[in-house]
Motif scaffolding. Structure first.
Motif, PDB file in Angstrom:
ATOM      1  N   LEU A   1     -33.063   0.368   2.021  1.00  0.00           N
ATOM      2  CA  LEU A   1     -33.565   1.746   1.923  1.00  0.00           C
ATOM      3  C   LEU A   1     -35.023   1.760   1.465  1.00  0.00           C
ATOM      4  CD1 LEU A   1     -30.539   3.638   0.321  1.00  0.00           C
ATOM      5  CD2 LEU A   1     -31.407   3.923   2.637  1.00  0.00           C
TER       6      LEU A   1
ATOM      7  N   LYS B   1     -28.793   2.155 -10.528  1.00  0.00           N
ATOM      8  CA  LYS B   1     -28.908   2.516  -9.111  1.00  0.00           C
ATOM      9  C   LYS B   1     -27.819   1.844  -8.289  1.00  0.00           C
ATOM     10  CE  LYS B   1     -33.203   4.385  -8.611  1.00  0.00           C
ATOM     11  NZ  LYS B   1     -33.781   5.294  -7.688  1.00  0.00           N
TER      12      LYS B   1
ATOM     13  N   GLN C   1     -24.933   3.925  -7.561  1.00  0.00           N
ATOM     14  CA  GLN C   1     -25.155   4.965  -6.545  1.00  0.00           C
ATOM     15  C   GLN C   1     -24.990   4.370  -5.151  1.00  0.00           C
ATOM     16  OE1 GLN C   1     -29.090   6.415  -7.373  1.00  0.00           O
ATOM     17  NE2 GLN C   1     -28.559   6.945  -9.466  1.00  0.00           N
ATOM     18  N   TYR C   2     -25.529   3.186  -4.927  1.00  0.00           N
ATOM     19  CA  TYR C   2     -25.386   2.560  -3.605  1.00  0.00           C
ATOM     20  C   TYR C   2     -23.923   2.221  -3.342  1.00  0.00           C
ATOM     21  CZ  TYR C   2     -30.416   2.215  -4.178  1.00  0.00           C
ATOM     22  OH  TYR C   2     -31.731   2.520  -4.387  1.00  0.00           O
TER      23      TYR C   2
ATOM     24  N   GLU D   1     -21.361   3.849  -4.519  1.00  0.00           N
ATOM     25  CA  GLU D   1     -20.661   5.110  -4.260  1.00  0.00           C
ATOM     26  C   GLU D   1     -20.885   5.559  -2.816  1.00  0.00           C
ATOM     27  OE1 GLU D   1     -21.207   7.592  -7.755  1.00  0.00           O
ATOM     28  OE2 GLU D   1     -20.269   9.279  -6.697  1.00  0.00           O
ATOM     29  N   ALA D   2     -22.133   5.444  -2.356  1.00  0.00           N
ATOM     30  CA  ALA D   2     -22.442   5.832  -0.969  1.00  0.00           C
ATOM     31  C   ALA D   2     -21.684   4.933   0.013  1.00  0.00           C
ATOM     32  CB  ALA D   2     -23.945   5.741  -0.718  1.00  0.00           C
ATOM     33  N   LEU D   3     -21.640   3.644  -0.268  1.00  0.00           N
ATOM     34  CA  LEU D   3     -20.938   2.715   0.630  1.00  0.00           C
ATOM     35  C   LEU D   3     -19.428   2.918   0.573  1.00  0.00           C
ATOM     36  CD1 LEU D   3     -23.052  -0.537   0.131  1.00  0.00           C
ATOM     37  CD2 LEU D   3     -22.834   0.768   2.248  1.00  0.00           C
TER      38      LEU D   3
ATOM     39  N   PHE E   1     -17.924   5.708   0.140  1.00  0.00           N
ATOM     40  CA  PHE E   1     -17.684   6.904   0.955  1.00  0.00           C
ATOM     41  C   PHE E   1     -17.623   6.531   2.441  1.00  0.00           C
ATOM     42  CE2 PHE E   1     -19.914  10.126   3.531  1.00  0.00           C
ATOM     43  CZ  PHE E   1     -19.036  11.186   3.415  1.00  0.00           C
ATOM     44  N   LEU E   2     -18.569   5.694   2.886  1.00  0.00           N
ATOM     45  CA  LEU E   2     -18.601   5.301   4.301  1.00  0.00           C
ATOM     46  C   LEU E   2     -17.464   4.340   4.649  1.00  0.00           C
ATOM     47  CD1 LEU E   2     -22.470   4.924   4.594  1.00  0.00           C
ATOM     48  CD2 LEU E   2     -21.077   6.738   5.605  1.00  0.00           C
TER      49      LEU E   2
ATOM     50  N   LEU F   1     -26.160  -0.303   9.465  1.00  0.00           N
ATOM     51  CA  LEU F   1     -24.856  -0.713   8.919  1.00  0.00           C
ATOM     52  C   LEU F   1     -24.086  -1.551   9.935  1.00  0.00           C
ATOM     53  CD1 LEU F   1     -23.645   2.531   7.072  1.00  0.00           C
ATOM     54  CD2 LEU F   1     -24.327   0.380   6.008  1.00  0.00           C
TER      55      LEU F   1
ATOM     56  N   GLN G   1     -21.414  11.821   8.535  1.00  0.00           N
ATOM     57  CA  GLN G   1     -21.055  10.952   7.406  1.00  0.00           C
ATOM     58  C   GLN G   1     -22.295  10.234   6.885  1.00  0.00           C
ATOM     59  OE1 GLN G   1     -18.069   8.343   9.017  1.00  0.00           O
ATOM     60  NE2 GLN G   1     -16.759  10.038   9.605  1.00  0.00           N
ATOM     61  N   TYR G   2     -23.120   9.749   7.806  1.00  0.00           N
ATOM     62  CA  TYR G   2     -24.341   9.060   7.369  1.00  0.00           C
ATOM     63  C   TYR G   2     -25.271  10.042   6.657  1.00  0.00           C
ATOM     64  CZ  TYR G   2     -22.499   5.539  10.505  1.00  0.00           C
ATOM     65  OH  TYR G   2     -21.674   4.633  11.118  1.00  0.00           O
TER      66      TYR G   2
ATOM     67  N   ALA H   1     -23.954  10.607   3.112  1.00  0.00           N
ATOM     68  CA  ALA H   1     -24.261   9.468   2.229  1.00  0.00           C
ATOM     69  C   ALA H   1     -25.738   9.493   1.843  1.00  0.00           C
ATOM     70  CB  ALA H   1     -23.902   8.160   2.923  1.00  0.00           C
TER      71      ALA H   1
ATOM     72  N   PHE I   1     -26.578  12.276  -0.665  1.00  0.00           N
ATOM     73  CA  PHE I   1     -26.166  11.882  -2.016  1.00  0.00           C
ATOM     74  C   PHE I   1     -27.246  11.009  -2.666  1.00  0.00           C
ATOM     75  CE2 PHE I   1     -24.179   8.333  -4.390  1.00  0.00           C
ATOM     76  CZ  PHE I   1     -23.629   9.036  -5.452  1.00  0.00           C
ATOM     77  N   LEU I   2     -27.781  10.042  -1.913  1.00  0.00           N
ATOM     78  CA  LEU I   2     -28.802   9.142  -2.466  1.00  0.00           C
ATOM     79  C   LEU I   2     -30.141   9.862  -2.647  1.00  0.00           C
ATOM     80  CD1 LEU I   2     -27.851   5.984  -0.377  1.00  0.00           C
ATOM     81  CD2 LEU I   2     -27.472   6.325  -2.835  1.00  0.00           C
TER      82      LEU I   2
ATOM     83  N   LYS J   1     -30.219  11.821  -5.846  1.00  0.00           N
ATOM     84  CA  LYS J   1     -30.457  10.974  -7.022  1.00  0.00           C
ATOM     85  C   LYS J   1     -31.897  10.463  -7.046  1.00  0.00           C
ATOM     86  CE  LYS J   1     -25.903  10.620  -7.950  1.00  0.00           C
ATOM     87  NZ  LYS J   1     -25.261  11.070  -9.170  1.00  0.00           N
TER      88      LYS J   1
ATOM     89  N   THR K   1     -35.944   9.124  -0.764  1.00  0.00           N
ATOM     90  CA  THR K   1     -35.237   7.967  -0.203  1.00  0.00           C
ATOM     91  C   THR K   1     -35.259   7.962   1.329  1.00  0.00           C
ATOM     92  OG1 THR K   1     -33.781   7.846  -2.125  1.00  0.00           O
ATOM     93  CG2 THR K   1     -32.986   6.792  -0.138  1.00  0.00           C
TER      94      THR K   1
ATOM     95  N   MET L   1     -38.798   7.220   2.745  1.00  0.00           N
ATOM     96  CA  MET L   1     -39.167   5.807   2.620  1.00  0.00           C
ATOM     97  C   MET L   1     -38.381   4.947   3.590  1.00  0.00           C
ATOM     98  SD  MET L   1     -39.613   4.734  -1.327  1.00  0.00           S
ATOM     99  CE  MET L   1     -38.254   5.718  -1.952  1.00  0.00           C
ATOM    100  N   PHE L   2     -37.098   5.272   3.733  1.00  0.00           N
ATOM    101  CA  PHE L   2     -36.208   4.494   4.590  1.00  0.00           C
ATOM    102  C   PHE L   2     -36.693   4.552   6.047  1.00  0.00           C
ATOM    103  CE2 PHE L   2     -31.794   4.600   6.736  1.00  0.00           C
ATOM    104  CZ  PHE L   2     -31.744   3.225   6.864  1.00  0.00           C
TER     105      PHE L   2
END
Lengths: 314, 314
Positions: free
Chosen positions: A172, A231, A234-235, A237-239, A241-242, B172, B234-235, B238, B241-242, B245, B249, B252-253
């Protein structure tokens, strides 16, 4: 629910492998994952003694249990971080497990070694997240311990969830040089930098949790109290979910990356020249390594405080 | 809350830019983002006429409004997908906006053109997610329309959230060739494949939503009823959510990826040879393009059904 392998009653379901297992077959699955990880990545042989950092958490405790059961030579070391109740409890777990299974280990009290406990340090270092400071200190101390005691390799309990979360954070923010280096085996780039390996990198937290429960391995269930805002959670948690929506996501993400890492990201591998720290002699890219710089900063603050207190008194 | 630029009362806060804006300054920010995107990526000039697919959603409606206001030549086309109430409502929005601002546009009824509405097709194609089938059909029809009507470029309203979600999905699952191609400008690899551009790729959904509200641009608020289980949501969830926080994000990504794409992923760019579809003449890597293959499959099923019904009757 029937076991995919032997058709007996299954007790756990592994969605990402589309399988269910009874305890015996789960144990076979688990061993195969670890053995493949060790063999494929040439982590260590049965002749070498592996140094293992045991925190008291499920991952390092399960790895300790697994490696000794599978006939590897292991020497465990526990760093007591001086974090009050949390550290006391972690230490007790490691001690009682070692006693029950008659496995030798060594305790190193961080405060006795470097004059400060981890909370004392993280409270003073406000410009870096606590996990980053603590991680740097633990890596330095574990590597130094490994080098001083002639180990050729040390292992940590990092699992698939840890590694996928680290990867997501690096991707990210496009941390190019971290991407070039992320691996279940970090080879030794300098004689004083010991090889690091992660034999659990293909196993999820959930699977290791089952393994620990199945073998009655004790572990501390709470999270480290300093890591609450890390952090990496948080990553994760996001993963999670997926993964819930598409089982196998983390696995594909991490293992797909490892297949492609050299092809895609090797160009970002800086040709880093490691020299020896002018203070402690351990490898660093700078004149003074980050651990020694931190220690000097803390000692300097302490001296200043002492002088200023003396000044008030006079 | 004061406007970061002019110190008047601000009405919106952009966490990722650490800024707050009054309506006038937000408009300046918005224009700069779009103009930079167009210029930096050489999307189109003020002399070319850009074809714009308008769905009735906030992104394409805002892009339509922006481009005409900024003095670009635009021709809009709306595909009526035949999705009951949802399509009726989308069409009404496009029609009333066009009337109010006296902007010409063309409606193309998918069912009149290819004999089937989108729901009729997605119901029959069970082995692919509806969004994937619908996307393929729209891309084919929009490109064909652009080619038949001599446009050199067509624009879509894809925003930062869309692009970051697509990127996350591709990363992913390590979709190598998609990674090599993801870009806000897809150049024309064949005379009959018209250049595709995404002028809103640096703006978030929230920012475009504000822009639409600010300029009283009408748009359909509901999601497409067929897209409920789309992976892209879904993506997005996720990433939201990031982003919550750590603001910035997504930015930058995506932007970090675009800087590195050629260096890292160009090696995965297959040297694809495009020929012309033996049925419709449009570019394809196969003998018959995926659109024509789908149409032939649907027509074949229809003929078989007709025959079988005739058989029952006889």
């Amino acid at each position: 629910m029937k076991c995919t392998r032997c058709k007996k009653e299954a007790v756990m379901k592994l969605k990402r492998h589309n399988s269910s297992f009874c305890p015996e077959c789960f144990d076979i699955f688990f061993s195969r994952q670890v053995e493949q990880a060790i063999k494929k990545n040439r982590m260590f042989s049965r002749e070498e003694t592996v140094l293992l950092g045991v925190s008291g958490g499920k991952d390092s405790m399960s790895l300790w249990f697994y490696l000794q059961k599978a006939g590897y030579k292991v020497q465990a070391v526990h760093f007591d971080l001086g974090m009050g109740e949390y550290s006391l409890r972690s230490r007790e777990i490691v001690e009682s497990f070692s006693e029950k299974h008659q496995l030798p280990f060594e305790i190193i009290e961080v405060k006795s070694l470097i004059k400060y406990s981890i909370p004392e340090i993280t409270q003073k270092v406000r410009n870096r997240p606590p996990c980053s400071v603590c991680g740097m200190i633990k890596r330095h101390l574990l590597n130094r311990y490994a080098w001083d005691n002639h180990f050729s390799v040390y292992a940590t309990g990092h699992n698939l969830d840890d590694e996928a979360a680290t990867l997501l954070g690096n991707i990210l923010h496009w941390q190019d040089s971290y991407l070039a280096h992320q691996s279940p085996v970090l080879p030794s780039p300098h004689p004083k930098m010991v090889r690091k390996v992660k034999p659990f990198y293909t196993l999820t937290e959930e699977e290791i949790h089952w393994y620990a429960k199945l073998h009655d391995i004790p572990f501390i269930e709470e999270r480290c109290p300093l890591s609450k805002r890390a952090k990496s959670f948080q990553y994760k948690e996001a993963l999670d979910f997926l993964e819930e929506k598409s089982p196998g996501t983390k696995h594909m993400f991490l293992l797909g990356f490892l297949e492609r890492r050299d092809r895609y990201f090797a160009s970002s591998q800086e040709t880093v020249k490691l020299s020896e720290c002018s203070r402690c002699g351990m490898p660093t890219t700078l004149e003074v390594c980050s651990f020694c710089r931190l220690m000097e900063r803390l000692n300097f603050q302490r001296e200043r405080r002492k002088k200023s207190n003396a000044g008030y008194g006079s």
